[in-house]
Design a protein around this motif. Structure first.
Motif, PDB file in Angstrom:
ATOM      1  N   THR A 177     -16.966  30.958  32.368  1.00  9.63           N
ATOM      2  CA  THR A 177     -16.324  32.253  32.076  1.00  9.63           C
ATOM      3  C   THR A 177     -15.135  32.304  32.946  1.00  9.63           C
ATOM      4  O   THR A 177     -14.267  33.212  33.087  1.00  9.63           O
ATOM      5  N   SER A 178     -14.616  30.976  33.728  1.00  6.33           N
ATOM      6  CA  SER A 178     -13.428  31.085  34.536  1.00  6.33           C
ATOM      7  C   SER A 178     -12.298  30.796  33.641  1.00  6.33           C
ATOM      8  O   SER A 178     -12.289  30.215  32.658  1.00  6.33           O
ATOM      9  N   GLY A 179     -11.207  30.963  34.390  1.00  8.49           N
ATOM     10  CA  GLY A 179      -9.751  30.669  33.829  1.00  8.49           C
ATOM     11  C   GLY A 179      -9.558  31.123  32.344  1.00  8.49           C
ATOM     12  O   GLY A 179      -9.652  32.157  31.994  1.00  8.49           O
ATOM     13  N   SER A 180      -9.120  30.235  31.510  1.00  6.65           N
ATOM     14  CA  SER A 180      -8.862  30.449  29.980  1.00  6.65           C
ATOM     15  C   SER A 180     -10.005  30.456  29.138  1.00  6.65           C
ATOM     16  O   SER A 180     -10.072  30.619  28.159  1.00  6.65           O
ATOM     17  N   ARG A 181     -11.037  30.098  29.801  1.00  4.51           N
ATOM     18  CA  ARG A 181     -12.562  29.943  29.108  1.00  4.51           C
ATOM     19  C   ARG A 181     -12.602  28.758  27.611  1.00  4.51           C
ATOM     20  O   ARG A 181     -13.179  29.179  26.943  1.00  4.51           O
ATOM     21  N   THR A 182     -11.584  27.938  28.049  1.00  2.38           N
ATOM     22  CA  THR A 182     -11.512  27.051  26.898  1.00  2.38           C
ATOM     23  C   THR A 182     -11.952  25.655  27.625  1.00  2.38           C
ATOM     24  O   THR A 182     -12.562  25.326  28.730  1.00  2.38           O
ATOM     25  N   LEU A 183     -11.482  24.584  26.944  1.00  2.33           N
ATOM     26  CA  LEU A 183     -11.715  23.097  27.332  1.00  2.33           C
ATOM     27  C   LEU A 183     -11.338  22.849  28.885  1.00  2.33           C
ATOM     28  O   LEU A 183     -12.086  22.225  29.396  1.00  2.33           O
ATOM     29  N   LYS A 184     -10.083  23.011  29.368  1.00  2.79           N
ATOM     30  CA  LYS A 184      -9.675  22.766  30.708  1.00  2.79           C
ATOM     31  C   LYS A 184     -10.912  23.286  31.677  1.00  2.79           C
ATOM     32  O   LYS A 184     -11.425  22.441  32.420  1.00  2.79           O
ATOM     33  N   ASP A 185     -11.245  24.318  31.580  1.00  7.35           N
ATOM     34  CA  ASP A 185     -12.118  24.992  32.289  1.00  7.35           C
ATOM     35  C   ASP A 185     -13.477  24.325  32.161  1.00  7.35           C
ATOM     36  O   ASP A 185     -14.201  24.186  33.287  1.00  7.35           O
ATOM     37  N   ALA A 186     -14.164  24.134  30.956  1.00 12.36           N
ATOM     38  CA  ALA A 186     -15.286  23.455  30.852  1.00 12.36           C
ATOM     39  C   ALA A 186     -15.271  22.074  31.443  1.00 12.36           C
ATOM     40  O   ALA A 186     -16.457  21.493  31.895  1.00 12.36           O
ATOM     41  N   THR A 187     -14.293  21.365  31.189  1.00 13.98           N
ATOM     42  CA  THR A 187     -14.225  20.057  32.004  1.00 13.98           C
ATOM     43  C   THR A 187     -14.220  20.302  33.554  1.00 13.98           C
ATOM     44  O   THR A 187     -14.978  19.529  34.184  1.00 13.98           O
ATOM     45  N   SER A 188     -13.651  20.899  34.016  1.00 12.82           N
ATOM     46  CA  SER A 188     -13.770  21.302  35.625  1.00 12.82           C
ATOM     47  C   SER A 188     -15.020  21.731  36.065  1.00 12.82           C
ATOM     48  O   SER A 188     -15.675  21.103  36.981  1.00 12.82           O
ATOM     49  N   GLU A 189     -15.748  22.642  35.042  1.00 10.43           N
ATOM     50  CA  GLU A 189     -17.266  22.982  35.577  1.00 10.43           C
ATOM     51  C   GLU A 189     -18.226  21.704  35.464  1.00 10.43           C
ATOM     52  O   GLU A 189     -19.156  21.686  36.208  1.00 10.43           O
ATOM     53  N   ALA A 190     -18.066  20.966  34.332  1.00 15.80           N
ATOM     54  CA  ALA A 190     -18.881  19.924  34.351  1.00 15.80           C
ATOM     55  C   ALA A 190     -18.447  18.782  35.201  1.00 15.80           C
ATOM     56  O   ALA A 190     -19.680  18.414  36.008  1.00 15.80           O
ATOM     57  N   MET A 191     -17.247  18.634  35.874  1.00 16.57           N
ATOM     58  CA  MET A 191     -17.246  17.722  36.998  1.00 16.57           C
ATOM     59  C   MET A 191     -17.636  18.331  38.393  1.00 16.57           C
ATOM     60  O   MET A 191     -18.346  17.497  38.982  1.00 16.57           O
ATOM     61  N   ARG A 192     -17.624  19.539  38.438  1.00 13.79           N
ATOM     62  CA  ARG A 192     -18.193  20.317  39.692  1.00 13.79           C
ATOM     63  C   ARG A 192     -19.775  19.978  39.535  1.00 13.79           C
ATOM     64  O   ARG A 192     -20.370  19.819  40.619  1.00 13.79           O
ATOM     65  N   HIS A 193     -20.396  20.278  38.468  1.00 13.09           N
ATOM     66  CA  HIS A 193     -21.766  20.079  38.524  1.00 13.09           C
ATOM     67  C   HIS A 193     -22.260  18.653  38.666  1.00 13.09           C
ATOM     68  O   HIS A 193     -23.342  18.359  39.350  1.00 13.09           O
ATOM     69  N   TRP A 194     -21.434  17.668  38.276  1.00 11.53           N
ATOM     70  CA  TRP A 194     -21.979  16.398  38.384  1.00 11.53           C
ATOM     71  C   TRP A 194     -21.790  15.770  39.825  1.00 11.53           C
ATOM     72  O   TRP A 194     -22.698  15.003  40.290  1.00 11.53           O
ATOM     73  N   VAL A 195     -20.881  16.642  40.671  1.00 14.17           N
ATOM     74  CA  VAL A 195     -21.125  16.470  41.974  1.00 14.17           C
ATOM     75  C   VAL A 195     -22.414  16.485  42.626  1.00 14.17           C
ATOM     76  O   VAL A 195     -22.806  15.559  43.485  1.00 14.17           O
ATOM     77  N   GLY A 196     -23.246  17.385  42.200  1.00 15.01           N
ATOM     78  CA  GLY A 196     -24.710  17.520  42.893  1.00 15.01           C
ATOM     79  C   GLY A 196     -25.737  16.746  42.103  1.00 15.01           C
ATOM     80  O   GLY A 196     -26.986  16.980  42.205  1.00 15.01           O
ATOM     81  N   ALA A 197     -25.222  16.071  40.868  1.00 14.63           N
ATOM     82  CA  ALA A 197     -26.460  15.501  39.883  1.00 14.63           C
ATOM     83  C   ALA A 197     -26.142  13.914  39.756  1.00 14.63           C
ATOM     84  O   ALA A 197     -26.637  13.465  38.915  1.00 14.63           O
ATOM     85  N   THR A 198     -25.251  13.321  40.595  1.00 13.15           N
ATOM     86  CA  THR A 198     -25.127  12.027  40.251  1.00 13.15           C
ATOM     87  C   THR A 198     -26.375  11.077  40.388  1.00 13.15           C
ATOM     88  O   THR A 198     -26.184   9.744  39.695  1.00 13.15           O
ATOM     89  N   GLY A 199     -27.297  11.319  40.951  1.00  9.96           N
ATOM     90  CA  GLY A 199     -28.415  10.609  41.253  1.00  9.96           C
ATOM     91  C   GLY A 199     -29.230  10.237  39.851  1.00  9.96           C
ATOM     92  O   GLY A 199     -29.741   9.178  39.408  1.00  9.96           O
ATOM     93  N   ASP A 200     -29.188  11.384  39.050  1.00 12.37           N
ATOM     94  CA  ASP A 200     -30.100  11.304  37.961  1.00 12.37           C
ATOM     95  C   ASP A 200     -29.363  11.598  36.461  1.00 12.37           C
ATOM     96  O   ASP A 200     -30.010  11.547  35.492  1.00 12.37           O
ATOM     97  N   SER A 201     -27.924  11.811  36.442  1.00 13.36           N
ATOM     98  CA  SER A 201     -27.142  12.422  35.241  1.00 13.36           C
ATOM     99  C   SER A 201     -26.039  11.333  35.383  1.00 13.36           C
ATOM    100  O   SER A 201     -25.380  10.806  36.187  1.00 13.36           O
ATOM    101  N   HIS A 202     -25.383  11.471  34.425  1.00  7.96           N
ATOM    102  CA  HIS A 202     -24.273  10.413  33.737  1.00  7.96           C
ATOM    103  C   HIS A 202     -23.477  11.403  32.933  1.00  7.96           C
ATOM    104  O   HIS A 202     -23.801  12.340  32.257  1.00  7.96           O
TER     105      HIS A 202
END
Length: 401
Positions: A177-202
């Motif tokens: 729901t942040s920013g323009s609510r399109t692909l750029k923001d989805a990419t940003s959120e996915a990368m933020r989520h990966w920060v806390g999930a690198t052990g079991d997620s790709h």
């Protein structure tokens, strides 16, 4: 006014579209501009990919999945009626005929196999048009993995069919729901989520963007498009290669995969961007989502929003290798408007019986325009990658046509 770079003479460059330079560089672009918490994760992906890509067993397993699950090779279809009307010989590389309906499955099957090899049990992805999300959910279901897909709230609304498909396949779709609510923001959120999930997620990035090794790795997984098309053109065309090779460009994965098959030939490479998302044609040097490339920016260097009727092209930049190809003069990047893309989609439907994705329709719109204004000389042979089918865009077609 359209920002269109002029033609330069085609060149053959040894090593073009090969392995990047040290630190994942394509000329001055690329690199690994990741937060400290992701540097090690990127290094692990880099090492795992290099090892896997050198392993005949891995490549054989991927080739089998591409054949028996994705339906490769995809055909090269002559657009006979449209060719006659335009005065050129247009051939369509039919990525719309793959399982899931776009080129995205090529990359995702590769990354999903890599994730399994690395011992990861979950895929994280971003998506705009929804095709990468559907491909990720499909590969996860096939290989017994979990999938979490981040998607802008605006794109969820205009790509409802693909959202349903992802959820039916078992993926969690997370609205952004942040920013323009399109692909750029989805990419940003996915990368933020990966920060806390690198052990079991790709993190399964969907285009030739992001920190090293993703731009190179995704291009290599998409190279199958260009290699197949090169062999098909050799069998179909007297000259062996087309005069022009054309593909739409958002981040640029289908174009990168297509261009990789022809970079060492005299074919002119043309990337077609949305008028409102023209990173290669109008962007300036900057850093976003882990790499240095060309991005739309304001006077203060802040990333500005992209606008396109095609959700998959609604990205304010371009992959670093595309920026490098532009600087070399090896590829030319042009833009078309929403209206041109919509008209091109209708024309292809009514002349060839093919409803293209709005992203692909941008590439076709340039072919139509260039044939009309002489930018494509009469009698030219043109290979265009039809990167996806238009089922997902029916609601947009109904609303705007």
């Amino acid at each position: 006014m359209r920002n269109v770079l002029p033609w330069r003479e085609p060149v053959q460059l040894d090593g073009t579209m090969g392995e990047p330079l040290a630190r994942g560089r394509f000329g001055e672009y690329g690199g690994r501009y990741a937060p400290e918490s992701l540097v090690e994760a990127c290094r692990e992906v880099d090492e795992a990919f290099r090892e896997a890509w050198a392993d005949p067993g891995f490549r054989g397993a991927l080739a089998r999945l591409l054949a028996v699950h994705a339906g490769r090779p995809t055909p090269l279809t002559p657009a006979l009626r449209l060719s006659q009307a335009l005065g050129v010989r247009l051939y369509l590389k039919r990525e719309d005929l793959t399982h899931t309906g776009s080129h995205k499955i090529n990359n995702v099957l590769g990354q999903a196999l890599l994730a399994t090899r690395m011992g990861r049990r979950r895929l994280i992805a971003e998506t705009g048009a929804g095709q990468h999300g559907v491909a990720t959910a499909t590969a996860a279901a096939l290989l017994g993995l979990e999938a979490t897909v981040f998607m802008g709230e605006r794109d969820i609304e205009r790509q409802a069919l693909n959202v349903f498909r992802m959820r039916m396949l078992g993926a969690e779709v997370v609205p952004v729901t942040s920013g323009s609510r399109t692909l750029k923001d989805a990419t940003s959120e996915a990368m933020r989520h990966w920060v806390g999930a690198t052990g079991d997620s790709h993190y399964c990035i969907g285009s030739v963007v992001g920190p090293d090794p993703y731009p190179w790795m995704v291009r290599e997984f998409q190279r199958v498009i260009g290699e197949e098309a090169r062999a098909q053109c050799a069998a179909e065309l007297r000259a062996g290669v087309p005069d022009h090779v054309v593909a739409c460009v958002g981040g640029g994965s289908n174009a990168a995969g297509t261009f990789a098959g022809f970079a060492d030939t005299q074919a002119r490479l043309v990337g077609v961007e949305a008028e409102g998302g023209a990173g290669a044609a109008r962007g300036r040097l900057g850093v976003l989502h882990g790499c240095r490339s060309l991005f739309l920016q304001d006077g203060d260097g802040q990333i500005t929003e992209a606008h396109s009727v095609a959700a998959g092209l609604d990205y304010p930049g371009v992959g670093p290798e595309h920026a490098h190809l532009r600087d070399l003069g090896r590829a030319r990047y042009v833009t078309v408007t929403d209206e041109e893309a919509l008209a091109a989609a209708v024309r292809l439907a009514r002349t060839e019986g093919i409803v293209p994705a709005l992203e692909s329709a941008h590439a076709l719109a340039w072919v139509i325009r260039a044939a009309g204004d002489g930018d494509l000389p009469a009698g030219s042979t043109v290979l265009m990658t039809l990167s996806g089918r238009g089922d997902k865009d029916v609601s947009t077609f109904k609303e705007l046509l």
